[in-house]
Design an enzyme around this catalytic site. Structure first.
Site, PDB file in Angstrom:
ATOM      1  N   ASN A   1      65.330  -2.315  49.440  1.00 51.76           N
ATOM      2  CA  ASN A   1      64.604  -1.765  48.294  1.00 51.76           C
ATOM      3  C   ASN A   1      63.915  -2.836  47.463  1.00 51.76           C
ATOM      4  O   ASN A   1      63.707  -2.652  46.260  1.00 51.76           O
ATOM      5  CB  ASN A   1      65.563  -0.952  47.399  1.00 51.76           C
ATOM      6  CG  ASN A   1      66.155   0.216  48.127  1.00 51.76           C
ATOM      7  OD1 ASN A   1      67.280   0.146  48.609  1.00 51.76           O
ATOM      8  ND2 ASN A   1      65.395   1.293  48.253  1.00 51.76           N
TER       9      ASN A   1
ATOM     10  N   ARG B   1      71.617  -6.548  50.306  1.00 53.41           N
ATOM     11  CA  ARG B   1      71.932  -5.903  51.592  1.00 53.41           C
ATOM     12  C   ARG B   1      71.044  -6.442  52.706  1.00 53.41           C
ATOM     13  O   ARG B   1      71.391  -6.375  53.875  1.00 53.41           O
ATOM     14  CB  ARG B   1      71.741  -4.382  51.468  1.00 53.41           C
ATOM     15  CG  ARG B   1      72.845  -3.696  50.687  1.00 53.41           C
ATOM     16  CD  ARG B   1      72.460  -2.290  50.308  1.00 53.41           C
ATOM     17  NE  ARG B   1      71.458  -2.293  49.255  1.00 53.41           N
ATOM     18  CZ  ARG B   1      70.281  -1.670  49.339  1.00 53.41           C
ATOM     19  NH1 ARG B   1      69.949  -1.001  50.420  1.00 53.41           N
ATOM     20  NH2 ARG B   1      69.416  -1.720  48.334  1.00 53.41           N
TER      21      ARG B   1
ATOM     22  N   CYS C   1      68.607   2.097  50.118  1.00 51.83           N
ATOM     23  CA  CYS C   1      68.285   2.467  51.499  1.00 51.83           C
ATOM     24  C   CYS C   1      68.112   1.201  52.337  1.00 51.83           C
ATOM     25  O   CYS C   1      67.774   0.157  51.813  1.00 51.83           O
ATOM     26  CB  CYS C   1      66.995   3.261  51.554  1.00 51.83           C
ATOM     27  SG  CYS C   1      67.003   4.723  50.523  1.00 51.83           S
ATOM     28  N   THR C   2      68.323   1.346  53.618  1.00 49.51           N
ATOM     29  CA  THR C   2      68.009   0.283  54.567  1.00 49.51           C
ATOM     30  C   THR C   2      67.304   0.914  55.758  1.00 49.51           C
ATOM     31  O   THR C   2      67.828   1.859  56.341  1.00 49.51           O
ATOM     32  CB  THR C   2      69.291  -0.432  55.056  1.00 49.51           C
ATOM     33  OG1 THR C   2      70.012  -0.922  53.919  1.00 49.51           O
ATOM     34  CG2 THR C   2      68.953  -1.594  55.977  1.00 49.51           C
TER      35      THR C   2
END
Lengths: 118, 253
Positions: free
Chosen positions: B178, B191, B1-2
């Site tokens: 994360n 990311r 997730c971001t």
């Protein structure tokens, strides 16, 4: 970069044409004044087929580890629903009833995010 | 997730996220996709929770899932929940709960309770930092006033860290993937660096749904685990959701 991890330059103008999107999801109302056991019915009626397919896939994956897990899910998880704080237990039972799936399998779907932090 | 909470020059706050889920849960060899992720995308729905005929709060849910991973309480606050991988993870908390130790909240039930009970950013932060939970997670919280944005890093029983937006130091966004913000992400899943690079590139002046959507659409921030992108603006009570696809070549996570 065409080799993993496939990084790229920062993208532009994606929002205007909804690039890399497969669509926008539908919106449903969940009325908190309704009984918890029926408030999700509208959502489940529209997404029943997809939900059944999803649970089926989870069962395949979990069953591949051990079929006994699925037996345990159906046997023991329904008892645990009674231990959930309200309104969550009643909501899970309502979703199970509306979808025709066993209570334990809906609970399994709901604990997936919790479990997979490991 | 971001997840990202960002503010523009006028101090208007935006909160957005990519929800990535399905890692190691079945790989479709033929289509080069994650099985569970593919099954989750058609289940994405927006939910408008109402009470007394009025909107109480809104969320993005998977049909059949009653917890809250992405939510907005108009004119009050926004919350997103990101997974925090830990060997002492949700599996342990769940086992303890099954064995009868039930003082902890399920992480995504707590966010729904917060949406229900809290009426401000401060109240939401207080609940999310103090309550005992079953799994380690990141709660990303946005408010209505300039500077109200934070990443809450939670252990099951205690608060590990709060990274608040420090506007006096010139910060205009907080960003969480994360991994703990005080450590470097692993080389195989960075990311954070890509998302930060694109946020810095678009700049504070350009903050809005289009620029944040661009950031969340850039690979590998967008990847094969991404099920949806949600964009929220708390003052207007706006929630926009887009089901995502990541064209090849696309990294698996």
């Amino acid at each position: 970069q065409v080799l993993p991890p496939y990084t790229e330059d920062c993208q532009h103008g994606m929002y205007a044409n909804h690039a890399r999107c497969a669509g926008m999801p539908p919106t449903f109302e969940v009325n908190l004044d309704q009984d918890p056991s029926v408030r999700w019915n509208g959502v489940v009626q529209h997404k029943k087929k997809e939900l059944v397919a999803m649970i089926g896939q989870i069962k395949l994956l979990v069953g591949a580890i051990s079929p006994k897990i699925i037996t345990a899910v159906d046997q023991y998880l329904p008892e645990l629903i009674q231990k959930l704080p309200e309104p969550y237990g009643a909501e899970i039972q309502g979703i199970a009833k509306a979808s025709g799936l066993p209570d334990g399998e809906i609970l399994l779907f709901n604990i997936f995010y919790e479990i997979f932090t490991v | 997730c971001t997840s990202i909470v960002a503010q523009d020059d006028a101090g208007k706050l935006y909160h957005a996220r990519n929800l990535d889920f399905g890692l190691f849960m079945g790989w479709d060899v033929k289509n080069h996709t994650w099985l569970i992720t593919e099954y989750l995308r058609p289940l994405v729905v927006n939910v408008n929770f109402t009470r007394g005929g009025k909107t109480a709060y809104k969320s993005v849910n998977f049909a059949g899932y009653i917890g809250l991973l992405t939510g907005i309480k108009p004119n009050a606050f926004t919350i997103t929940l990101n997974e925090r991988f830990n060997i002492d993870g949700g599996f342990v908390g769940m086992l303890e709960w099954i064995m009868g130790q039930r003082d902890g909240h399920w992480t995504s039930f707590l966010t729904r309770t917060v949406m229900d009970k809290a009426s401000s950013y401060d109240e939401a932060m207080s609940m999310l930092t103090k309550e005992v939970i079953l799994a380690p997670v990141y709660y990303i919280v946005g408010g209505v006033k300039s500077g109200e944005g934070a990443v809450v890093t939670r252990d099951r029983t205690k608060l590990d860290n709060v990274m608040a937006m420090n506007t006096t130091a010139g910060e205009w966004y907080v960003l969480e993937t994360n991994y703990d913000n005080w450590t470097n992400p692993p080389f195989f899943d960075d990311r954070r660096a890509d998302a930060k690079k694109c946020m810095d590139y678009s700049g504070k002046k350009g903050v809005g749904f289009p620029s944040i959507f661009d950031v969340l659409s850039t690979k590998p921030v967008l990847n094969q685990l991404t099920t949806y992108t949600a964009l929220m603006q708390v003052n207007a009570g706006t929630l926009e959701t887009y089901i995502r696809e990541c064209p090849h070549p696309c990294y698996p996570w």
